[in-house]
Motif scaffolding. Structure first.
Motif, PDB file in Angstrom:
ATOM      1  N   ILE A 139       0.836  -1.200   0.000  1.00 49.65           N
ATOM      2  CA  ILE A 139       0.000   0.000   0.000  1.00 49.65           C
ATOM      3  C   ILE A 139       0.873   1.254   0.000  1.00 49.65           C
ATOM      4  O   ILE A 139       0.594   2.226  -0.714  1.00 49.65           O
ATOM      5  CB  ILE A 139      -0.947  -0.015   1.215  1.00 49.65           C
ATOM      6  CG1 ILE A 139      -1.947  -1.165   1.089  1.00 49.65           C
ATOM      7  CG2 ILE A 139      -1.686   1.315   1.351  1.00 49.65           C
ATOM      8  CD1 ILE A 139      -2.776  -1.398   2.329  1.00 49.65           C
ATOM      9  N   LEU A 140       1.939   1.228   0.789  1.00 51.06           N
ATOM     10  CA  LEU A 140       2.846   2.373   0.841  1.00 51.06           C
ATOM     11  C   LEU A 140       3.473   2.635  -0.525  1.00 51.06           C
ATOM     12  O   LEU A 140       3.572   3.782  -0.978  1.00 51.06           O
ATOM     13  CB  LEU A 140       3.932   2.114   1.883  1.00 51.06           C
ATOM     14  CG  LEU A 140       5.017   3.180   2.037  1.00 51.06           C
ATOM     15  CD1 LEU A 140       4.416   4.525   2.409  1.00 51.06           C
ATOM     16  CD2 LEU A 140       6.042   2.743   3.084  1.00 51.06           C
ATOM     17  N   LYS A 141       3.881   1.573  -1.201  1.00 52.24           N
ATOM     18  CA  LYS A 141       4.475   1.727  -2.528  1.00 52.24           C
ATOM     19  C   LYS A 141       3.481   2.347  -3.506  1.00 52.24           C
ATOM     20  O   LYS A 141       3.828   3.247  -4.283  1.00 52.24           O
ATOM     21  CB  LYS A 141       4.948   0.358  -3.030  1.00 52.24           C
ATOM     22  CG  LYS A 141       5.666   0.398  -4.370  1.00 52.24           C
ATOM     23  CD  LYS A 141       6.155  -0.992  -4.750  1.00 52.24           C
ATOM     24  CE  LYS A 141       6.871  -0.965  -6.104  1.00 52.24           C
ATOM     25  NZ  LYS A 141       7.341  -2.323  -6.505  1.00 52.24           N
ATOM     26  N   GLU A 142       2.244   1.903  -3.480  1.00 55.17           N
ATOM     27  CA  GLU A 142       1.227   2.439  -4.375  1.00 55.17           C
ATOM     28  C   GLU A 142       0.914   3.895  -4.042  1.00 55.17           C
ATOM     29  O   GLU A 142       0.815   4.747  -4.933  1.00 55.17           O
ATOM     30  CB  GLU A 142      -0.040   1.591  -4.290  1.00 55.17           C
ATOM     31  CG  GLU A 142      -1.191   2.086  -5.167  1.00 55.17           C
ATOM     32  CD  GLU A 142      -0.875   2.066  -6.653  1.00 55.17           C
ATOM     33  OE1 GLU A 142      -1.471   2.881  -7.396  1.00 55.17           O
ATOM     34  OE2 GLU A 142      -0.039   1.232  -7.074  1.00 55.17           O
ATOM     35  N   ASN A 143       0.758   4.189  -2.754  1.00 54.46           N
ATOM     36  CA  ASN A 143       0.444   5.561  -2.364  1.00 54.46           C
ATOM     37  C   ASN A 143       1.601   6.514  -2.647  1.00 54.46           C
ATOM     38  O   ASN A 143       1.382   7.680  -2.995  1.00 54.46           O
ATOM     39  CB  ASN A 143       0.064   5.615  -0.879  1.00 54.46           C
ATOM     40  CG  ASN A 143      -1.368   5.165  -0.635  1.00 54.46           C
ATOM     41  OD1 ASN A 143      -2.195   5.128  -1.553  1.00 54.46           O
ATOM     42  ND2 ASN A 143      -1.676   4.812   0.603  1.00 54.46           N
ATOM     43  N   HIS A 144       2.808   6.019  -2.504  1.00 50.84           N
ATOM     44  CA  HIS A 144       3.962   6.865  -2.834  1.00 50.84           C
ATOM     45  C   HIS A 144       3.947   7.234  -4.316  1.00 50.84           C
ATOM     46  O   HIS A 144       4.195   8.394  -4.685  1.00 50.84           O
ATOM     47  CB  HIS A 144       5.263   6.157  -2.487  1.00 50.84           C
ATOM     48  CG  HIS A 144       6.483   6.970  -2.813  1.00 50.84           C
ATOM     49  ND1 HIS A 144       6.940   7.974  -2.010  1.00 50.84           N
ATOM     50  CD2 HIS A 144       7.313   6.932  -3.891  1.00 50.84           C
ATOM     51  CE1 HIS A 144       8.000   8.528  -2.555  1.00 50.84           C
ATOM     52  NE2 HIS A 144       8.257   7.914  -3.699  1.00 50.84           N
ATOM     53  N   TRP A 145       3.661   6.261  -5.172  1.00 49.88           N
ATOM     54  CA  TRP A 145       3.574   6.560  -6.596  1.00 49.88           C
ATOM     55  C   TRP A 145       2.486   7.592  -6.870  1.00 49.88           C
ATOM     56  O   TRP A 145       2.687   8.529  -7.652  1.00 49.88           O
ATOM     57  CB  TRP A 145       3.308   5.290  -7.404  1.00 49.88           C
ATOM     58  CG  TRP A 145       2.763   5.592  -8.776  1.00 49.88           C
ATOM     59  CD1 TRP A 145       1.504   5.353  -9.228  1.00 49.88           C
ATOM     60  CD2 TRP A 145       3.462   6.231  -9.845  1.00 49.88           C
ATOM     61  NE1 TRP A 145       1.368   5.798 -10.515  1.00 49.88           N
ATOM     62  CE2 TRP A 145       2.554   6.341 -10.936  1.00 49.88           C
ATOM     63  CE3 TRP A 145       4.750   6.718 -10.013  1.00 49.88           C
ATOM     64  CZ2 TRP A 145       2.899   6.916 -12.147  1.00 49.88           C
ATOM     65  CZ3 TRP A 145       5.105   7.299 -11.226  1.00 49.88           C
ATOM     66  CH2 TRP A 145       4.183   7.397 -12.274  1.00 49.88           C
ATOM     67  N   ARG A 146       1.337   7.442  -6.234  1.00 50.85           N
ATOM     68  CA  ARG A 146       0.241   8.380  -6.480  1.00 50.85           C
ATOM     69  C   ARG A 146       0.602   9.792  -6.010  1.00 50.85           C
ATOM     70  O   ARG A 146       0.246  10.771  -6.673  1.00 50.85           O
ATOM     71  CB  ARG A 146      -1.033   7.882  -5.779  1.00 50.85           C
ATOM     72  CG  ARG A 146      -1.541   6.570  -6.372  1.00 50.85           C
ATOM     73  CD  ARG A 146      -2.833   6.105  -5.721  1.00 50.85           C
ATOM     74  NE  ARG A 146      -3.253   4.800  -6.236  1.00 50.85           N
ATOM     75  CZ  ARG A 146      -4.478   4.319  -6.150  1.00 50.85           C
ATOM     76  NH1 ARG A 146      -5.429   5.032  -5.553  1.00 50.85           N
ATOM     77  NH2 ARG A 146      -4.777   3.136  -6.646  1.00 50.85           N
ATOM     78  N   ALA A 147       1.299   9.908  -4.882  1.00 53.13           N
ATOM     79  CA  ALA A 147       1.744  11.224  -4.414  1.00 53.13           C
ATOM     80  C   ALA A 147       2.778  11.812  -5.364  1.00 53.13           C
ATOM     81  O   ALA A 147       2.744  13.012  -5.681  1.00 53.13           O
ATOM     82  CB  ALA A 147       2.320  11.108  -3.008  1.00 53.13           C
ATOM     83  N   MET A 148       3.700  10.981  -5.820  1.00 55.10           N
ATOM     84  CA  MET A 148       4.732  11.404  -6.762  1.00 55.10           C
ATOM     85  C   MET A 148       4.131  11.841  -8.094  1.00 55.10           C
ATOM     86  O   MET A 148       4.527  12.858  -8.676  1.00 55.10           O
ATOM     87  CB  MET A 148       5.683  10.215  -6.955  1.00 55.10           C
ATOM     88  CG  MET A 148       6.733  10.331  -8.005  1.00 55.10           C
ATOM     89  SD  MET A 148       7.688   8.772  -7.958  1.00 55.10           S
ATOM     90  CE  MET A 148       8.431   8.814  -9.586  1.00 55.10           C
ATOM     91  N   ARG A 149       3.139  11.135  -8.558  1.00 55.68           N
ATOM     92  CA  ARG A 149       2.522  11.402  -9.864  1.00 55.68           C
ATOM     93  C   ARG A 149       1.507  12.549  -9.802  1.00 55.68           C
ATOM     94  O   ARG A 149       1.540  13.463 -10.616  1.00 55.68           O
ATOM     95  CB  ARG A 149       1.834  10.121 -10.355  1.00 55.68           C
ATOM     96  CG  ARG A 149       0.934  10.291 -11.569  1.00 55.68           C
ATOM     97  CD  ARG A 149       1.703  10.653 -12.833  1.00 55.68           C
ATOM     98  NE  ARG A 149       0.802  10.715 -13.982  1.00 55.68           N
ATOM     99  CZ  ARG A 149       0.110  11.791 -14.343  1.00 55.68           C
ATOM    100  NH1 ARG A 149       0.217  12.908 -13.639  1.00 55.68           N
ATOM    101  NH2 ARG A 149      -0.680  11.763 -15.404  1.00 55.68           N
ATOM    102  N   PHE A 150       0.608  12.508  -8.821  1.00 53.82           N
ATOM    103  CA  PHE A 150      -0.516  13.449  -8.796  1.00 53.82           C
ATOM    104  C   PHE A 150      -0.437  14.493  -7.693  1.00 53.82           C
ATOM    105  O   PHE A 150      -1.232  15.430  -7.682  1.00 53.82           O
ATOM    106  CB  PHE A 150      -1.838  12.682  -8.639  1.00 53.82           C
ATOM    107  CG  PHE A 150      -2.095  11.677  -9.725  1.00 53.82           C
ATOM    108  CD1 PHE A 150      -2.427  12.094 -11.003  1.00 53.82           C
ATOM    109  CD2 PHE A 150      -1.985  10.322  -9.470  1.00 53.82           C
ATOM    110  CE1 PHE A 150      -2.673  11.163 -12.015  1.00 53.82           C
ATOM    111  CE2 PHE A 150      -2.218   9.380 -10.479  1.00 53.82           C
ATOM    112  CZ  PHE A 150      -2.559   9.803 -11.756  1.00 53.82           C
ATOM    113  N   GLY A 151       0.479  14.334  -6.739  1.00 56.50           N
ATOM    114  CA  GLY A 151       0.561  15.270  -5.640  1.00 56.50           C
ATOM    115  C   GLY A 151      -0.721  15.297  -4.833  1.00 56.50           C
ATOM    116  O   GLY A 151      -1.310  14.258  -4.521  1.00 56.50           O
ATOM    117  N   ILE A 152      -1.191  16.503  -4.503  1.00 54.84           N
ATOM    118  CA  ILE A 152      -2.387  16.652  -3.674  1.00 54.84           C
ATOM    119  C   ILE A 152      -3.664  16.263  -4.410  1.00 54.84           C
ATOM    120  O   ILE A 152      -4.736  16.192  -3.806  1.00 54.84           O
ATOM    121  CB  ILE A 152      -2.516  18.093  -3.155  1.00 54.84           C
ATOM    122  CG1 ILE A 152      -2.627  19.084  -4.319  1.00 54.84           C
ATOM    123  CG2 ILE A 152      -1.350  18.440  -2.239  1.00 54.84           C
ATOM    124  CD1 ILE A 152      -2.917  20.508  -3.890  1.00 54.84           C
TER     125      ILE A 152
END
Length: 379
Positions: free
Chosen positions: A279-292
């Motif tokens: 889950i952390l890996k997926e959420n990190h990608w989403r933060a990196m890609r889309f930010g807020i």
């Protein structure tokens, strides 16, 4: 509810690009005399990063106790650095990446430690033209830092999303709100921490890495969060440098409150470390890609949360503690970022507006740098 411990001490270290005020680009080499002037002004609180055009303002000790102290410290250090830089036709920029600088033309600094990074990692090191922020939060000696870290891990993508400031690289929008994270991912000992049950197990792993020649020194292990190799503290590395002091303090305050909250909840550890990591890996990608603007998985890996809903959940968990420690404004600033955008949003908006006004692409990029200079040092 707030715990009975005093608010933990903290420290903040920021990295800066030094921009030529005429071209807004990064000089391949710094003007003669700048480094000596900066070292005289900051003493041991100043160091060069991997490249000549990158410098870091260090904390001698993570001894700050109030966020107001942190604000005063960051503003004073930035003002002092900007004053020195101006004498040499330079300006500091605190952002994850420079919008158009070419890494091919950047000269490594002369620091022996940095030289070993280039020898060991070759092009990965030469491409790492990026700036981050380092936050240390003191953890008492009787508290296991790894157990606290395991509790903190889930929240790191939210902190990254709030800090994103590197949407442009090599003169173009990258499609990522934090391209700096893509650069960091190329390194072998950065990224998501490996799972350990406690600090003795982590210490054994560190000893093995050193003995096997995998790393030269403890500081070479630079996960997004780690036990500090210098201080009795947890150290946050996985966020972008923030041009806005208030944005930086938002991340600092949230991280301090999160660590303090987690100190009293070490028995409430993730039941499934593998699921937590996925889950952390997926959420990190989403933060990196889309930010807020991303949608993030909750701890079950099923429901999706907006950044706003995640910040509200953070407030429900440790907002009272943050208020008690004087960090309550972090949530106010977090909601401000969610409403008006992170630095990455501001940079992209400025870039688009410049293009729409008819400016050539290079001039639009220069306009972005102008905005970063102004935000970093109040020009």
């Amino acid at each position: 509810m707030p715990n009975d411990h005093p608010a933990p001490g903290f420290g903040v270290e920021e990295t800066f690009f030094l921009v030529d005020r005429r071209s807004r680009n990064l000089p391949a080499q710094l003007p003669e005399g700048f480094l000596q002037a900066a070292r005289n002004a900051f003493k041991e609180g100043f160091s060069q990063e991997m490249f000549q055009s990158l410098v870091r303002l260090d904390m001698v000790q993570p001894s700050l106790l109030e966020i107001a102290e942190g604000r005063a410290s960051l503003l004073e250090r930035r003002t002092r650095l900007a004053t020195i830089a101006r004498e040499f036709q330079l300006a500091p920029v605190c952002a994850g990446t420079h919008p158009f600088a070419d890494w091919h033309s950047q000269a490594p600094s002369g620091d022996p430690h940095n030289q070993s990074c280039f020898e060991d990692h070759r092009m990965i090191a030469h491409r790492s033209l990026a700036c981050g922020m380092r936050v240390q939060v003191v953890v008492p000696e009787n508290v296991d830092r790894i157990m606290v870290m395991n509790r903190v891990l889930d929240w790191l993508p939210l902190l990254l999303a709030l800090s994103t400031s590197s949407p442009l690289w090599g003169g173009r929008p990258t499609g990522l709100m934090s391209y700096r994270q893509a650069l960091c991912a190329e390194w072998p000992h950065k990224g998501i921490p490996e799972h350990f049950p406690d600090e003795p197990a982590f210490a054994a792993y560190m000893q093995w890495l050193m003995a096997s020649g995998s790393i030269r020194r403890a500081s070479d292990l630079s996960w997004r969060i780690r036990p500090s190799p210098r201080f009795p503290a947890l150290e946050l590395l996985g966020v972008d440098a923030c041009p806005s002091v208030e944005d930086a303090l938002c991340v600092v305050s949230l991280f301090r409150a999160l660590v303090a909250w987690s100190m009293d909840r070490t028995e409430d550890l993730p039941h499934d470390p593998l699921l937590q990591r996925l889950i952390l890996k997926e959420n990190h990608w989403r933060a990196m890609r889309f930010g807020i603007h991303g949608l993030f998985l909750d701890a079950s890996g099923e429901a999706s949360l907006s950044a706003g809903a995640w910040l509200a959940r953070a407030h429900a968990c440790f907002g009272a503690l943050a208020e008690a420690e004087g960090d309550g404004l972090a949530f106010t600033r977090g909601r401000h970022i969610l409403r008006y955008g992170s630095s990455a949003d501001r940079q992209l908006q400025r870039y688009r507006e410049a293009l729409q006004a008819g400016l050539p692409r290079q001039q639009a990029l220069v306009s972005v740098v102008d905005g970063l200079i102004a935000e970093t040092c109040g020009d």
